[in-house]
Design an enzyme around this catalytic site. Sequence first.
Site, PDB file in Angstrom:
ATOM      1  N   SER A 156       0.860  -1.174   0.000  1.00 30.47           N
ATOM      2  CA  SER A 156       0.000   0.000   0.000  1.00 30.47           C
ATOM      3  C   SER A 156       0.897   1.225   0.000  1.00 30.47           C
ATOM      4  O   SER A 156       2.092   1.136   0.321  1.00 30.47           O
ATOM      5  CB  SER A 156      -0.875  -0.004   1.262  1.00 30.47           C
ATOM      6  OG  SER A 156      -1.510   1.232   1.483  1.00 30.47           O
ATOM      7  N   TYR A 169      -2.554  -1.730  10.171  1.00 33.04           N
ATOM      8  CA  TYR A 169      -2.481  -1.840   8.714  1.00 33.04           C
ATOM      9  C   TYR A 169      -1.139  -1.328   8.205  1.00 33.04           C
ATOM     10  O   TYR A 169      -0.481  -1.969   7.374  1.00 33.04           O
ATOM     11  CB  TYR A 169      -3.634  -1.050   8.106  1.00 33.04           C
ATOM     12  CG  TYR A 169      -3.775  -1.166   6.607  1.00 33.04           C
ATOM     13  CD1 TYR A 169      -4.460  -2.229   6.036  1.00 33.04           C
ATOM     14  CD2 TYR A 169      -3.248  -0.194   5.773  1.00 33.04           C
ATOM     15  CE1 TYR A 169      -4.610  -2.327   4.653  1.00 33.04           C
ATOM     16  CE2 TYR A 169      -3.390  -0.279   4.395  1.00 33.04           C
ATOM     17  CZ  TYR A 169      -4.073  -1.348   3.843  1.00 33.04           C
ATOM     18  OH  TYR A 169      -4.213  -1.440   2.475  1.00 33.04           O
TER      19      TYR A 169
END
Length: 277
Positions: A156, A169
């Site tokens: 990401s 995350y």
Amino acid sequence: MAGRVEGKVAFITGAARGQGRAHAVRLAEEGADIIAIDLCGPVEGVPYLASTPDDLAATVDLVEGLDRRIVAVQADVRDFEQLQNAVDVGVSELGRLDIVIANAGILTVAPAHEWTENQWQTMLDVNLSGVWRTAKAVIPTMIGQGQGGSIIATSSVLGLKGAAGAIGYVAAKFGVTGIMKTLAHELAPHRIRANSLHPTNVRTELMDNAMVRKVFRPDLAEPTYEDAIDSYSVLNVWDVPWVEAVDVANAALWLASDEARFVTGSAIPVDLGATAK
């Protein structure tokens, strides 16, 4: 150029919908057969709708509609034996394994001190350890074939920069970046390339849901899609809220193809300039 992965077999986790489905379809369009893996069920503590067996069946239909073969297996990336079985079943039917996309992932958001022990552990188990387990399951087959290959992991932009509210995350996605850089070293003697993809917001169920809309519009009790869409672009240099799943799939296709034959250990943003900030 058509047929960029003609005759190859790709193993994709999280393939029932979203980015995983886009990877399966895009690679099939360019000639690959697919081993599609998905849990097809809820993960405790994840507050948006989970993928279903019907979603995975829809991916199968799309790939078969392109006249490519596909083996679909319900499997949990938190369980190595399930992943190993999926590899064994897929390779037994399709004959080989050339491309791996470790894509399965979840998202939970909260301030760091409000994360529960279970949320933290589940996040790392799926988004970080799931990538390691996927690699562990596929590497022996790829080495044994002696023909190289490409392993790609979905990280990401938050695997390259921090952000408030997503500590688990972010930690997991930074870890994915490290896993792939390590694999690039370990697998270099076998000509197996390892790279990570770093998308900004992607319009999938993981990003387009009530939990994430509330993050971007905390001033509203129940923000709608229309309320939140303009706020999504704050992450990006371009005034665009998100990329589409196919944009990430196009990058994965390039990494999987011989066009990227000397690209390994790289972190490739698909991010509307988000990591340039």
